[in-house]
Design an enzyme around this catalytic site. Structure first.
Site, PDB file in Angstrom:
ATOM      1  N   TYR A 236      23.847  65.006 -47.827  1.00 22.31           N
ATOM      2  CA  TYR A 236      24.887  65.964 -47.445  1.00 22.31           C
ATOM      3  C   TYR A 236      25.996  66.014 -48.493  1.00 22.31           C
ATOM      4  CZ  TYR A 236      28.266  68.212 -44.245  1.00 22.31           C
ATOM      5  OH  TYR A 236      29.177  69.061 -43.652  1.00 22.31           O
TER       6      TYR A 236
ATOM      7  N   LYS B 203      26.995  69.381 -50.571  1.00 17.50           N
ATOM      8  CA  LYS B 203      28.318  69.982 -50.442  1.00 17.50           C
ATOM      9  C   LYS B 203      29.099  69.933 -51.748  1.00 17.50           C
ATOM     10  CE  LYS B 203      28.237  71.427 -46.186  1.00 17.50           C
ATOM     11  NZ  LYS B 203      28.189  72.883 -45.933  1.00 17.50           N
TER      12      LYS B 203
END
Length: 315
Positions: free
Chosen positions: A169, A173
């Protein structure tokens, strides 16, 4: 288009989105739904996208009940074919595309030594590749139309600071914000702005963070959050984030591009770009011994924090 002092004030440009057409990926529920509702409330037509057809259809019904215009499109984020389908859906039903919000995402949290290839690839495919393919298709359509557009990508504090158990993640991001900066340069001549929103809000994703779970549960119970949560943590509900998306989609934000903007609860913040915080020079260059000698006094004081580093609630 430039950021900073050239940014118009909210009073100097139109905040309404009447006649605009938007796509919001992952908007069947949670933050994505709040973004779709805010855009529709401001006058934009919305293509609601989700992998859950029932959730997407329910979101369309909710937006219609609130007086907005929306259609659903059930495709997964990631494949180029999905991105093409989304653009076709917008053009088929509403005639054009003005706003693209890349929001779809999933979690597969686990520490590095337990993370499988599938854990990593799945998150990267949905978040990073899904943002890339969606924005590429949207940019092509907006450039063909020739009258500008708004692209809004969803980042995360994890991508800015890192977070335990979120290798995949964090990578996705952080990559999204890097792409946003690049795209803002590439699309400037086409009058297409590209920005990243860094939200902190109650979702199933933030429910997994121990320091925030009590506040997610409180919102689920319909309770008001304390000032500490809304101000010090910058934490609130999805509706607290949606206004920023509507603003960035509007003419009032025509001068804002390439920025990462945080929002949550009562807090709105502009994130800095990575920059050098300490610089040293050594005649003839730096060998390992010279670096070891200089590091404690020249560079160690400028070490940067990592991780969320959330303040503790008052006793």
């Amino acid at each position: 288009m430039a950021s900073g002092s050239n940014t118009p004030s909210p009073g100097s440009a139109e905040l309404g989105l009447a006649g605009k057409v938007s796509i919001v990926t992952g908007s069947g529920r949670g933050l994505g739904l709040a973004y779709a509702q805010a855009l529709a409330a401001a006058g934009a037509a919305v293509v609601v996208n989700d992998v859950d057809a029932a959730a997407a259809d329910a979101a369309v019904e909710l937006i219609a009940a609130e007086g907005g215009r929306a259609v659903s499109c059930t495709v997964p984020a990631g494949p180029s074919a999905s991105a093409a389908t989304l653009i076709d859906r917008a053009v088929e039903h509403f005639g054009r595309l003005d706003i693209f919000v890349a929001n779809a995402g999933i979690l597969r949290d686990t520490v590095l030594w337990k993370m499988s290839d599938d854990d990593f690839d799945t998150v990267i495919d949905v978040h990073l590749r899904g943002t890339f393919t969606g924005v590429r298709a949207a940019a092509i359509k907006m450039r063909q139309q020739g009258d500008g557009g708004r692209i809004i990508c969803i980042g995360s504090p994890t991508g800015q600071l890192g977070n335990f158990g979120q290798t995949n993640y964090a990578a996705a991001k952080a990559g999204i914000v890097g792409m946003v900066r690049t795209w803002s340069l590439e699309l400037a001549r086409s009058n297409i702005t590209v920005n990243a929103v860094v939200p902190v809000a109650a979702t199933e994703m933030t429910r997994t963070i121990p320091a925030l779970r009590q506040y997610v549960d409180a919102l689920d119970r319909g309770e008001e959050l304390p000032a500490f949560a809304r101000r010090e943590l910058g934490f609130g509900g999805p509706v607290d984030v949606a206004g920023l998306v509507a603003f960035l989609a509007s003419d009032a934000a025509a001068g804002i591009t390439g920025q990462a903007i945080g929002i949550g609860g009562d807090r709105l913040a502009l994130w800095s770009h990575p920059s050098e915080v300490a610089v040293g020079f050594q005649d003839g260059g730096w060998d390992a011994k010279a670096i070891a000698a200089a590091w404690p006094s020249m560079f160690a004081p400028a070490h940067q924090p990592v991780g969320p580093n959330l303040p503790e609630a008052p006793k």
